[in-house]
Design an enzyme around this catalytic site. Structure first.
Site, PDB file in Angstrom:
ATOM      1  N   ARG A 141      36.425  42.665  15.930  1.00 26.91           N
ATOM      2  CA  ARG A 141      35.800  42.582  17.253  1.00 26.91           C
ATOM      3  C   ARG A 141      36.322  41.400  18.076  1.00 26.91           C
ATOM      4  O   ARG A 141      35.572  40.766  18.821  1.00 26.91           O
ATOM      5  CB  ARG A 141      34.271  42.519  17.142  1.00 26.91           C
ATOM      6  CG  ARG A 141      33.669  43.740  16.465  1.00 26.91           C
ATOM      7  CD  ARG A 141      33.900  45.020  17.269  1.00 26.91           C
ATOM      8  NE  ARG A 141      33.395  46.174  16.542  1.00 26.91           N
ATOM      9  CZ  ARG A 141      34.124  46.951  15.728  1.00 26.91           C
ATOM     10  NH1 ARG A 141      35.416  46.682  15.554  1.00 26.91           N
ATOM     11  NH2 ARG A 141      33.602  47.984  15.117  1.00 26.91           N
ATOM     12  N   SER A 167      26.002  47.551  21.201  1.00 29.53           N
ATOM     13  CA  SER A 167      25.756  46.699  20.033  1.00 29.53           C
ATOM     14  C   SER A 167      25.657  45.243  20.456  1.00 29.53           C
ATOM     15  O   SER A 167      26.566  44.712  21.087  1.00 29.53           O
ATOM     16  CB  SER A 167      26.873  46.868  19.010  1.00 29.53           C
ATOM     17  OG  SER A 167      26.856  48.159  18.460  1.00 29.53           O
ATOM     18  N   GLU A 223      28.014  40.042  20.089  1.00 28.59           N
ATOM     19  CA  GLU A 223      29.107  40.945  20.442  1.00 28.59           C
ATOM     20  C   GLU A 223      29.098  41.191  21.942  1.00 28.59           C
ATOM     21  O   GLU A 223      30.148  41.332  22.565  1.00 28.59           O
ATOM     22  CB  GLU A 223      28.976  42.268  19.675  1.00 28.59           C
ATOM     23  CG  GLU A 223      30.141  43.208  19.858  1.00 28.59           C
ATOM     24  CD  GLU A 223      30.076  44.394  18.912  1.00 28.59           C
ATOM     25  OE1 GLU A 223      30.247  45.526  19.390  1.00 28.59           O
ATOM     26  OE2 GLU A 223      29.859  44.184  17.702  1.00 28.59           O
TER      27      GLU A 223
END
Length: 319
Positions: free
Chosen positions: A178, A227, A302
């Site tokens: 990520r 998310s 995130e």
């Protein structure tokens, strides 16, 4: 008496452009959370050269941020100082070339997946479930269902903070979970993605299965930013994902002001209708503290958080 001169408005300090340059632009209507203050200025470049010229000519003390469709973004209530750049139609192209797709950074992830399906190219199905644009997907090495951007990128193009253009290999982008290693002031303008030949019907069936799984497990029709936290290192979390740690900490359904942890998937924060950005960020930090207290794991945001609070202060954007 010496008269004090009013500061020059930011918009008047910026270079001439061929695209659209506007002052005091509301950002809440374009974010999926529907919260946050305005951009001091917004620039929508006409093309990649217009973007490069703007970055080369801007005053060095003017901060620049780029946003896509703001699906994984929280804009703070005091707004975003400096210039927010939003790539537009000139960056939305998706062209099939052999077994690759040549894409603009503003192309929607889901659109790219559909074009690949129509061309009989497999391996990009996971993009159908990722909200947002390819630029954001590249920046965060977005992924789902055991696939991520690092698996399909052949090369990418970007403009750095000084207006210089670059063509980058995956190794140069430094992908990790990520994240990518490019400086924050570099802006992706496009990429080439690799697929592999397969039957269109098989590709469509896999995409439909992914859609049904999302419908069953995620609050897709809520005001949410996707998310909230990245899954932690399995070695540190005992193999538990972020949502499992959040659930174990008793945070499912937790509320703060107009913000709520989703009952359906507790790694999603929801604006129930009256939330402020401060509500959402404070709730996220409460979740992080409770997870740390119960499991000893530090969750990493995130969702990207930008701008300043109504108190004029800016908290961290990572961590």
């Amino acid at each position: 008496m010496i008269a004090l001169r009013a500061p020059t408005p930011l918009i008047d300090r910026l270079p001439a452009v061929r695209g659209r340059l506007s002052a005091d632009v509301a950002l809440a209507p374009v974010t999926w959370f529907r919260v946050g203050g305005p951009a001091e200025a917004m620039f929508k470049p006409a093309d990649a050269q217009d973007l490069a010229d703007f970055l080369a000519g801007r005053p060095r003390d003017v901060a620049v941020r780029v946003i896509g469709v703001a699906s994984n973004l929280l804009v703070r209530d005091g707004g975003v100082p400096g210039v927010v750049i939003r790539l537009g139609r000139a960056f939305t192209g998706v062209e099939v070339v052999g077994e690759t797709l040549v894409c603009g950074a503003s192309a929607l992830d889901a659109t790219v997946a559909k074009v690949a399906e129509a061309a009989g190219l497999a391996g990009l199905e996971f993009l159908s479930g990722i909200p947002g644009t390819l630029g954001g997907a590249l920046r965060m090495n977005a992924g789902a269902h055991l696939r991520e951007m690092a698996d399909i990128v052949v090369l990418a193009t970007a403009v750095d903070g000084l207006g210089q253009s670059h063509t980058l290999t995956p190794a140069q982008m430094g992908f990790s979970y990520r994240a990518c290693a490019l400086p924050e002031d570099w802006i992706f303008t496009g990429c080439v993605l690799a697929g592999r030949p397969d039957e269109r019907g098989a590709i469509a069936a896999r995409m439909e299965a992914l859609r049904q799984a999302r419908e069953a497990s995620q609050p897709l029709r809520a005001r949410t930013g996707g998310s909230t936290f990245a899954n932690p290192d399995p070695d540190l979390s005992g193999g538990r994902r972020a949502w499992e740690l959040i659930d174990a900490a008793g945070c499912r359904g937790l509320r703060l002001g107009g913000a709520q942890v989703s009952e359906k998937h507790c790694n999603f924060l929801i604006n129930t209708g009256e939330a402020t950005a401060a509500d959402l960020e404070a709730l996220g930090e409460t979740v992080r503290r409770r997870v740390m207290d119960t499991s000893g794991v530090a969750l990493r945001w995130e969702i990207k958080r930008i701008g300043i609070g109504l108190d004029g202060l800016s908290a961290g954007e990572n961590g």
